[in-house]
Design an enzyme around this catalytic site. Structure first.
Site, PDB file in Angstrom:
ATOM      1  N   TYR A  22       0.804  -1.221   0.000  1.00 42.90           N
ATOM      2  CA  TYR A  22       0.000   0.000   0.000  1.00 42.90           C
ATOM      3  C   TYR A  22       0.837   1.271   0.000  1.00 42.90           C
ATOM      4  O   TYR A  22       0.782   2.060  -0.925  1.00 42.90           O
ATOM      5  CB  TYR A  22      -0.952   0.004   1.208  1.00 42.90           C
ATOM      6  N   PRO A  42     -11.268   0.029  -3.044  1.00 45.58           N
ATOM      7  CA  PRO A  42     -12.511  -0.529  -3.587  1.00 45.58           C
ATOM      8  C   PRO A  42     -13.686   0.420  -3.397  1.00 45.58           C
ATOM      9  O   PRO A  42     -13.702   1.255  -2.491  1.00 45.58           O
ATOM     10  CB  PRO A  42     -12.724  -1.798  -2.742  1.00 45.58           C
ATOM     11  N   HIS A  61      -7.534   1.414   1.262  1.00 48.60           N
ATOM     12  CA  HIS A  61      -7.292   0.023   1.625  1.00 48.60           C
ATOM     13  C   HIS A  61      -6.201  -0.198   2.683  1.00 48.60           C
ATOM     14  O   HIS A  61      -6.157  -1.266   3.301  1.00 48.60           O
ATOM     15  CB  HIS A  61      -6.903  -0.738   0.351  1.00 48.60           C
ATOM     16  N   LYS A  95     -25.866 -19.335  -4.177  1.00 47.57           N
ATOM     17  CA  LYS A  95     -25.057 -20.371  -3.532  1.00 47.57           C
ATOM     18  C   LYS A  95     -25.869 -21.626  -3.232  1.00 47.57           C
ATOM     19  O   LYS A  95     -25.318 -22.650  -2.836  1.00 47.57           O
ATOM     20  CB  LYS A  95     -24.379 -19.827  -2.280  1.00 47.57           C
ATOM     21  N   LYS A 112     -23.172 -30.288  -2.747  1.00 44.97           N
ATOM     22  CA  LYS A 112     -22.126 -30.427  -1.720  1.00 44.97           C
ATOM     23  C   LYS A 112     -20.781 -29.861  -2.174  1.00 44.97           C
ATOM     24  O   LYS A 112     -19.729 -30.458  -1.969  1.00 44.97           O
ATOM     25  CB  LYS A 112     -21.987 -31.895  -1.290  1.00 44.97           C
ATOM     26  N   SER A 117     -18.380 -26.174  -2.321  1.00 43.02           N
ATOM     27  CA  SER A 117     -18.174 -24.823  -1.796  1.00 43.02           C
ATOM     28  C   SER A 117     -18.649 -23.804  -2.830  1.00 43.02           C
ATOM     29  O   SER A 117     -18.176 -23.828  -3.972  1.00 43.02           O
ATOM     30  CB  SER A 117     -16.688 -24.595  -1.498  1.00 43.02           C
ATOM     31  N   PRO A 118     -19.583 -22.900  -2.474  1.00 40.50           N
ATOM     32  CA  PRO A 118     -20.023 -21.885  -3.446  1.00 40.50           C
ATOM     33  C   PRO A 118     -18.868 -21.044  -3.981  1.00 40.50           C
ATOM     34  O   PRO A 118     -18.803 -20.747  -5.179  1.00 40.50           O
ATOM     35  CB  PRO A 118     -21.018 -21.036  -2.646  1.00 40.50           C
ATOM     36  N   TYR A 145      -5.596 -14.403  -8.647  1.00 37.38           N
ATOM     37  CA  TYR A 145      -5.484 -14.009  -7.232  1.00 37.38           C
ATOM     38  C   TYR A 145      -6.871 -13.991  -6.607  1.00 37.38           C
ATOM     39  O   TYR A 145      -7.799 -13.408  -7.158  1.00 37.38           O
ATOM     40  CB  TYR A 145      -4.864 -12.614  -7.153  1.00 37.38           C
ATOM     41  N   SER A 148     -12.127 -11.460  -5.815  1.00 37.50           N
ATOM     42  CA  SER A 148     -12.440 -11.497  -4.394  1.00 37.50           C
ATOM     43  C   SER A 148     -13.910 -11.789  -4.170  1.00 37.50           C
ATOM     44  O   SER A 148     -14.775 -11.251  -4.857  1.00 37.50           O
ATOM     45  CB  SER A 148     -12.099 -10.152  -3.744  1.00 37.50           C
ATOM     46  N   GLN A 149     -14.168 -12.663  -3.211  1.00 34.82           N
ATOM     47  CA  GLN A 149     -15.531 -12.871  -2.739  1.00 34.82           C
ATOM     48  C   GLN A 149     -15.748 -11.967  -1.535  1.00 34.82           C
ATOM     49  O   GLN A 149     -14.972 -12.007  -0.589  1.00 34.82           O
ATOM     50  CB  GLN A 149     -15.744 -14.331  -2.309  1.00 34.82           C
TER      51      GLN A 149
END
Length: 629
Positions: A112, A125, A346, A422, A429, A431-432, A455, A557-558
């Site tokens: 940063y 963001p 950030h 999801k 079964k 992972s979303p 990433y 990114s989630q």
């Protein structure tokens, strides 16, 4: 080079669900925060051999065979008994014993504060909230007043140390970032920026920006009680009346500049005593509220994309880019037409504290309005003045030009995938998050016929002062899956097996990352240790394969949230994409970005490709008997 890792947001998908509007304790629980922090483990230093082996595995789907062979030779030399690798590893282990977190200071510095590109698009963001139910100035002011009250309600929990501790997989998480987001600000420097946090001096004001003019609004009475929403309405109306004309130089646009340019402008700006006091008032404020005009009229399909641009950079000098102070850690943005969201700097924090705070605030604004409060005299909000010299005016004009070039270059598409959420991966079964990541891999492969370094942020908050590590979504398993998916010679059962293996591999890497055993931050630590000890930078960091590993053409990114919102950010490389998503039960919000200046990339096409990949993956699972569990 390492700084590119910072422009994604933390993965919070596995955190336990929060009850968002909690009663705020009137009693301070002194010392609770420090006691909790001291009980957390320190970030581990992974074994050197383990990281080297995992690094080779991560390179396999993204580099050529001869490049991989060369990297293996470099790693063999690096790991030799008594060699440079062992020395650096030993130095890192000593550092871990002597610091709260061996990584955190280096990470904030490299990712940063040393990063010199503008914070807008490249680092900070934006967050897009659902359109609110108002469309005029009065509605805007009323909503903004409730929003302020909601933030102060959350702040009380921080101040009283009554903020509920979060957990991940049954383990308590570091809560430090919650104590960094309010009353803090980034300050430009000629080679490295810094962050100041004024929370301990207990600021009583926020900054309000309207028509490019800045105001100090005291949000607490002399007895320490917060202003009510009704009282805040009165004060915001006063601010809007006092700044009805917008014929002023938009000083805030200076914060959109390249960091070295802004640092020079900043030193010039604060030579003047009045300017310096105004800037300090902004830096010291609890947060910034930006009251915007209406956004450009667009079709319903493009509305969210247009709002995302407003949250990310303000839309350019002709719109709202000057109605911001982008160095401020937290800026809430409320438009006159019901558009609403936030932008955050950030360096002090990742996504989870921001999302938790915003979820709390949105729930708070839905509460029934209180009965009118007793009339008490309120002092006028204080307008912040700036003396604009010809030189500063030139800096502002240059900032406008640069801002407009960047605004023109960014292509931002927000897509609401309405076919399922999801619920579908969970029914199978899976992972979303892993399911969505494999859809991203498939979409990219269909567009480019190759895999790329990908990433995804993973939270290290199980450790004291933990920030993030990298989930590398492109794996040998994901490569086998995407190459087979459209191959007519492959049976559906085999494709489903490969999908399951790819999803499982991603899930395993995620677990590896959140437990402090991923490769990227360890490699960074070894490199930084070499610089610290004034040793030559190891050859593995000068390798072509290393450059490819860090060239994230998919930066993802989630960011799950109770609120039906989506975060957005820019690509981290010129020929890449930024992809952020919020998986809800029955739909998924996506924000996809790319640069128009790159002929290879197209945000709209990738968004369509992701939609197609998700639908095709569901169809495959439904049509293949062994997938029905």
């Amino acid at each position: 080079m390492w700084g590119i890792c910072c422009r994604t947001v933390v993965k919070v998908g596995m955190a336990k669900p929060r009850h968002l509007v909690k009663p705020v304790s009137a009693t301070r629980v002194a010392g609770r925060y420090l006691t909790h922090q001291k009980g957390l483990p320190g970030l581990p230093v992974p074994p050197l051999q383990q990281t080297c082996e995992r690094y080779i595995s991560a390179l396999e789907p993204i580099v050529e065979v001869d490049e991989l062979t060369h990297t293996k030779e470099l790693l063999d030399d690096f790991q030799k008994a008594g060699g440079l690798g062992e020395r650096l590893q030993s130095g890192l282990e000593k550092r871990s014993h002597n610091t709260e977190n061996w990584l955190s200071e280096w990470w904030v510095q490299v990712a940063y504060l040393d990063y010199r590109m503008p914070v807008i698009v490249h680092s900070s963001p934006g967050l897009v909230l659902p359109r609110m139910n108002f469309s005029d100035k009065q509605g805007q002011i009323r909503f903004a007043a409730k929003l302020i009250a909601g933030v102060l309600d959350f702040k009380t929990m921080i101040d009283n140390e009554t903020l509920p501790v979060e957990y991940l997989g049954g383990k308590p998480l570091c809560m430090n970032q919650y104590y960094e987001v309010l009353s803090s600000c980034r300050i430009p420097g000629l080679k490295r920026d810094s962050v100041v946090n004024h929370a301990k001096s207990l600021p009583k004001h926020i900054t309000v920006v309207h028509n490019f003019q800045f105001f100090v609004l005291d949000v607490y009475h002399s007895d320490g009680s917060p202003l009510t929403a009704d009282q805040l309405c009165v004060q915001l109306e006063r601010i809007c009346r006092a700044s009805a004309e917008s014929s002023v130089d938009p000083v805030g646009i200076l914060t959109t500049q390249h960091r070295d340019s802004w640092a020079k402008s900043y030193l010039n700006l604060i030579k003047d005593k009045t300017n310096k006091e105004s800037v300090l008032a902004i830096q010291r404020s609890i947060f910034t509220l930006c009251l915007d005009g209406a956004v450009p009229q667009v079709s319903d399909d493009m509305y969210r994309s247009c709002v995302a641009v407003q949250m990310l950079h303000g839309g350019g000098s002709q719109w709202n880019s000057g109605n911001r102070w982008f160095d401020k850690t937290l800026q809430f943005i409320v438009g006159e037409d019901g558009t609403c969201g936030a932008n955050y700097e950030h360096a002090p924090a990742e996504g989870p504290p921001i999302v938790a705070l915003i979820d709390h605030v949105v729930e708070y604004t839905k509460k029934t309005e209180m009965v009118g409060s007793p009339t008490v005299p309120l002092s006028m909000p204080q307008k912040l003045h700036f003396n604009i010299t010809p030189e500063i005016k030139n800096h502002i004009e240059e900032a406008k030009h640069s801002m407009n070039v960047l605004a023109e270059d960014l292509d931002m598409r927000v897509m609401v995938f309405r076919h399922f959420g999801k619920n579908v991966p969970k029914a199978h079964k899976m992972s979303p998050d892993a399911f969505i990541q494999m859809a991203l891999q498939l979409a990219y492969y269909r567009m480019y016929q190759r895999c790329c370094a990908t990433y995804e942020s993973a939270s290290l908050r199980m450790y004291r002062l933990g920030r993030t590590d990298t989930i590398r979504s492109a794996s040998s398993a994901s490569a086998s899956f995407v190459r087979a998916f459209d191959d007519p010679s492959k049976q559906n059962t085999e494709k489903v097996e490969l999908m399951e293996k790819a999803v499982k591999a991603h899930r395993q890497y995620t677990d590896t990352a959140i437990s402090g055993q991923a490769i990227d931050r360890h490699l960074l630590g070894l490199k930084m240790q070499a610089l610290e000890e004034k040793l030559p930078v190891p050859d593995i960091f000068k390798d072509v394969a290393f450059a490819k590993a860090l060239h994230y053409q998919l930066s993802t990114s989630q960011v799950p949230s109770k609120t039906d919102c989506v975060m957005c950010f820019g690509p981290v490389v010129p020929n890449g994409y930024g992809v952020c998503y919020n998986p809800m039960i029955n739909h998924i919000n996506f924000a996809v970005s790319s640069f128009n200046s790159c002929e290879e990339t197209n945000a709209g096409q990738l968004a369509q490709a992701v939609e197609g990949a998700l639908l095709d993956m569901r169809t495959l699972l439904e049509q293949t008997p062994r997938a029905k569990l």
